[in-house]
Design a protein around this motif. Structure first.
Motif, PDB file in Angstrom:
ATOM      1  N   SER A   6     -26.606  34.796   4.491  1.00 38.82           N
ATOM      2  CA  SER A   6     -26.456  36.277   3.846  1.00 38.82           C
ATOM      3  C   SER A   6     -25.053  36.524   3.785  1.00 38.82           C
ATOM      4  O   SER A   6     -24.752  37.298   3.013  1.00 38.82           O
ATOM      5  N   MET A  58     -33.377  35.407   2.375  1.00 37.59           N
ATOM      6  CA  MET A  58     -34.579  36.155   2.747  1.00 37.59           C
ATOM      7  C   MET A  58     -35.536  35.558   3.341  1.00 37.59           C
ATOM      8  O   MET A  58     -36.161  35.829   4.401  1.00 37.59           O
ATOM      9  N   PRO A 105     -31.491  40.384   4.205  1.00 36.92           N
ATOM     10  CA  PRO A 105     -31.443  38.817   4.926  1.00 36.92           C
ATOM     11  C   PRO A 105     -30.513  39.053   6.245  1.00 36.92           C
ATOM     12  O   PRO A 105     -31.017  38.472   7.148  1.00 36.92           O
TER      13      PRO A 105
END
Length: 116
Positions: free
Chosen positions: A78, A42, A91
């Motif tokens: 991710s 993130m 993300p």
């Protein structure tokens, strides 16, 4: 179909089931913190979208390259997290957008350099 109950004779010994030991009670465990990889993905997604977006206006070669590289890293992390069972696609989306904007920034820098 139900069967009638047999009368119980009190003089007859009844089969007793062995007593089961009570299960040990588990201690309280607080909820687990988010996984470190998800936080890292993130953060990298946010960094890529910020640097990619700013590269459209300032320092396109430097910030565009940073946004592009960090965006690809966020995408890879991710995807690994989503394969492991994470359900948050943020993300991945941020990494894709940061990579695109960083690519535009690098492309603009190259166009400006060769247009001279």
């Amino acid at each position: 179909m139900s069967y009638p109950q047999q009368p119980v004779d009190p003089s007859q010994p009844q089969a007793q089931q062995p007593a089961q030991a009570p299960l040990p009670q588990q201690p309280y465990q607080p909820p687990q913190a988010p996984q470190k990889k998800a936080i890292t993905a993130m953060r990298q997604g946010v960094i890529s979208i910020i640097t990619g977006g700013v590269s459209l206006f300032l320092f396109p070669a430097i910030l565009g390259t940073i946004g592009f590289i960090v965006g690809i890293s966020a995408i890879v992390l991710s995807i690994k997290e989503m394969n492991a069972g994470a359900k948050n696609p943020a993300p991945l989306i941020l990494g894709i957008l940061g990579t695109i904007m960083g690519g535009f920034g690098v492309g603009a820098a190259l166009l400006l350099q060769f247009a001279r």
